[in-house]
Design a protein around this motif. Structure first.
Motif, PDB file in Angstrom:
ATOM      1  N   ASP A  41       0.803  -1.235   0.000  1.00 22.91           N
ATOM      2  CA  ASP A  41       0.000   0.000   0.000  1.00 22.91           C
ATOM      3  C   ASP A  41       0.826   1.271   0.000  1.00 22.91           C
ATOM      4  OD1 ASP A  41      -2.457  -1.271  -0.165  1.00 22.91           O
ATOM      5  OD2 ASP A  41      -2.678  -1.397   2.011  1.00 22.91           O
ATOM      6  N   HIS A  42       2.137   1.179  -0.201  1.00 23.54           N
ATOM      7  CA  HIS A  42       2.987   2.369  -0.266  1.00 23.54           C
ATOM      8  C   HIS A  42       2.885   3.002  -1.656  1.00 23.54           C
ATOM      9  CE1 HIS A  42       4.531   1.383   3.570  1.00 23.54           C
ATOM     10  NE2 HIS A  42       5.566   0.647   3.204  1.00 23.54           N
ATOM     11  N   ILE A  43       3.170   4.302  -1.692  1.00 30.66           N
ATOM     12  CA  ILE A  43       3.233   5.039  -2.946  1.00 30.66           C
ATOM     13  C   ILE A  43       4.702   5.263  -3.274  1.00 30.66           C
ATOM     14  CG2 ILE A  43       2.641   7.192  -4.138  1.00 30.66           C
ATOM     15  CD1 ILE A  43       0.189   5.487  -3.412  1.00 30.66           C
ATOM     16  N   TYR A  44       5.067   4.933  -4.504  1.00 24.91           N
ATOM     17  CA  TYR A  44       6.438   5.067  -4.973  1.00 24.91           C
ATOM     18  C   TYR A  44       6.482   6.030  -6.154  1.00 24.91           C
ATOM     19  CZ  TYR A  44       7.474   0.922  -2.190  1.00 24.91           C
ATOM     20  OH  TYR A  44       7.637   0.035  -1.155  1.00 24.91           O
ATOM     21  N   ALA A  45       7.599   6.700  -6.305  1.00 27.98           N
ATOM     22  CA  ALA A  45       7.813   7.596  -7.440  1.00 27.98           C
ATOM     23  C   ALA A  45       8.737   6.923  -8.440  1.00 27.98           C
ATOM     24  CB  ALA A  45       8.430   8.909  -6.971  1.00 27.98           C
ATOM     25  N   PHE A  46       8.423   7.140  -9.706  1.00 28.76           N
ATOM     26  CA  PHE A  46       9.283   6.714 -10.811  1.00 28.76           C
ATOM     27  C   PHE A  46       9.653   7.974 -11.574  1.00 28.76           C
ATOM     28  CE2 PHE A  46       6.975   2.889  -9.803  1.00 28.76           C
ATOM     29  CZ  PHE A  46       7.894   1.876  -9.992  1.00 28.76           C
ATOM     30  N   SER A  47      10.903   8.382 -11.451  1.00 25.80           N
ATOM     31  CA  SER A  47      11.371   9.610 -12.077  1.00 25.80           C
ATOM     32  C   SER A  47      11.417   9.445 -13.588  1.00 25.80           C
ATOM     33  CB  SER A  47      12.759   9.965 -11.551  1.00 25.80           C
ATOM     34  OG  SER A  47      13.260  11.090 -12.210  1.00 25.80           O
ATOM     35  N   TYR A  48      10.977  10.479 -14.297  1.00 28.50           N
ATOM     36  CA  TYR A  48      11.014  10.446 -15.759  1.00 28.50           C
ATOM     37  C   TYR A  48      12.440  10.362 -16.283  1.00 28.50           C
ATOM     38  CZ  TYR A  48       6.163  12.017 -15.513  1.00 28.50           C
ATOM     39  OH  TYR A  48       4.823  12.126 -15.243  1.00 28.50           O
ATOM     40  N   ASP A  49      13.378  10.915 -15.543  1.00 26.05           N
ATOM     41  CA  ASP A  49      14.766  10.906 -15.989  1.00 26.05           C
ATOM     42  C   ASP A  49      15.643   9.999 -15.125  1.00 26.05           C
ATOM     43  OD1 ASP A  49      14.748  12.406 -13.697  1.00 26.05           O
ATOM     44  OD2 ASP A  49      15.740  14.147 -14.554  1.00 26.05           O
ATOM     45  N   GLY A  50      15.004   9.105 -14.392  1.00 29.04           N
ATOM     46  CA  GLY A  50      15.746   8.237 -13.487  1.00 29.04           C
ATOM     47  C   GLY A  50      16.121   6.904 -14.103  1.00 29.04           C
ATOM     48  N   ASP A  51      16.453   5.978 -13.226  1.00 27.79           N
ATOM     49  CA  ASP A  51      16.920   4.669 -13.669  1.00 27.79           C
ATOM     50  C   ASP A  51      15.815   3.620 -13.709  1.00 27.79           C
ATOM     51  OD1 ASP A  51      16.441   4.297 -10.994  1.00 27.79           O
ATOM     52  OD2 ASP A  51      18.515   3.840 -10.459  1.00 27.79           O
ATOM     53  N   GLY A  52      14.580   4.013 -13.435  1.00 27.38           N
ATOM     54  CA  GLY A  52      13.463   3.082 -13.460  1.00 27.38           C
ATOM     55  C   GLY A  52      13.176   2.411 -12.133  1.00 27.38           C
ATOM     56  N   LYS A  53      14.008   2.660 -11.155  1.00 25.58           N
ATOM     57  CA  LYS A  53      13.800   2.051  -9.840  1.00 25.58           C
ATOM     58  C   LYS A  53      12.813   2.904  -9.019  1.00 25.58           C
ATOM     59  CE  LYS A  53      18.173  -0.374  -9.406  1.00 25.58           C
ATOM     60  NZ  LYS A  53      18.642  -0.222 -10.763  1.00 25.58           N
ATOM     61  N   PRO A  54      11.920   2.251  -8.290  1.00 23.49           N
ATOM     62  CA  PRO A  54      10.954   3.000  -7.488  1.00 23.49           C
ATOM     63  C   PRO A  54      11.604   3.621  -6.251  1.00 23.49           C
ATOM     64  CG  PRO A  54      10.703   0.651  -7.104  1.00 23.49           C
ATOM     65  CD  PRO A  54      11.732   0.804  -8.181  1.00 23.49           C
ATOM     66  N   VAL A  55      11.116   4.797  -5.900  1.00 19.98           N
ATOM     67  CA  VAL A  55      11.580   5.496  -4.702  1.00 19.98           C
ATOM     68  C   VAL A  55      10.359   5.693  -3.804  1.00 19.98           C
ATOM     69  CG1 VAL A  55      12.577   7.636  -3.805  1.00 19.98           C
ATOM     70  CG2 VAL A  55      13.410   6.678  -5.967  1.00 19.98           C
ATOM     71  N   LEU A  56      10.450   5.227  -2.571  1.00 24.23           N
ATOM     72  CA  LEU A  56       9.344   5.349  -1.633  1.00 24.23           C
ATOM     73  C   LEU A  56       8.991   6.818  -1.435  1.00 24.23           C
ATOM     74  CD1 LEU A  56       7.401   3.863   0.251  1.00 24.23           C
ATOM     75  CD2 LEU A  56       9.175   3.942   2.008  1.00 24.23           C
ATOM     76  N   MET A  57       7.706   7.126  -1.592  1.00 23.33           N
ATOM     77  CA  MET A  57       7.258   8.512  -1.572  1.00 23.33           C
ATOM     78  C   MET A  57       6.255   8.790  -0.444  1.00 23.33           C
ATOM     79  SD  MET A  57       5.470  10.316  -4.804  1.00 23.33           S
ATOM     80  CE  MET A  57       5.839  12.008  -5.156  1.00 23.33           C
TER      81      MET A  57
END
Length: 120
Positions: A41-57
């Motif tokens: 149930d966590h929300i993660y960010a996927f940066s448009y210019d990132g490496d594709g790995k999710p970052v806990l948001m």
């Protein structure tokens, strides 16, 4: 839309991990998409210019929505009172979820810097 189809549709060239591809996209920030992982149930960010790995948001969808509402009210209050310090936004959001500002390159820190610089 799911993370896998979003990454493919947007032609971002992101190599998202296989276990993230079925996560539901729940919103977009200027530089990232926000996705719900139904397993935790966590929300993660996927940066448009990132490496594709999710970052806990955010700890959950409720926290994301509450943070967005807090941002909206904060911006309305700043229109009425320009002396309202930007730190107040962080304090308000941190009171119910510490995750949005925990990553230096998070979308929330980017928005915060724009508020500090007077461009948001």
């Amino acid at each position: 839309m799911h993370v896998g189809s979003w990454a493919a549709d947007e032609d971002l060239g992101l190599d998202v991990p296989e276990d993230c591809r079925s996560w539901l996209i729940v919103g977009h920030f200027p530089c990232a998409a926000a996705a719900l992982n139904p397993a935790d149930d966590h929300i993660y960010a996927f940066s448009y210019d990132g490496d594709g790995k999710p970052v806990l948001m955010h700890r959950d969808l409720e926290s994301l929505v509450r943070s967005l509402i807090t941002l909206k009210y904060f911006c309305e209050e700043r229109e009425e009172n320009e002396d309202l310090p930007p730190e107040e936004l962080r304090t308000r959001i941190d009171s119910f979820d510490r995750l949005p500002f925990s990553e230096e390159a998070s979308e929330w820190n980017r928005r915060y810097e724009e508020i500090v610089d007077g461009i948001f």
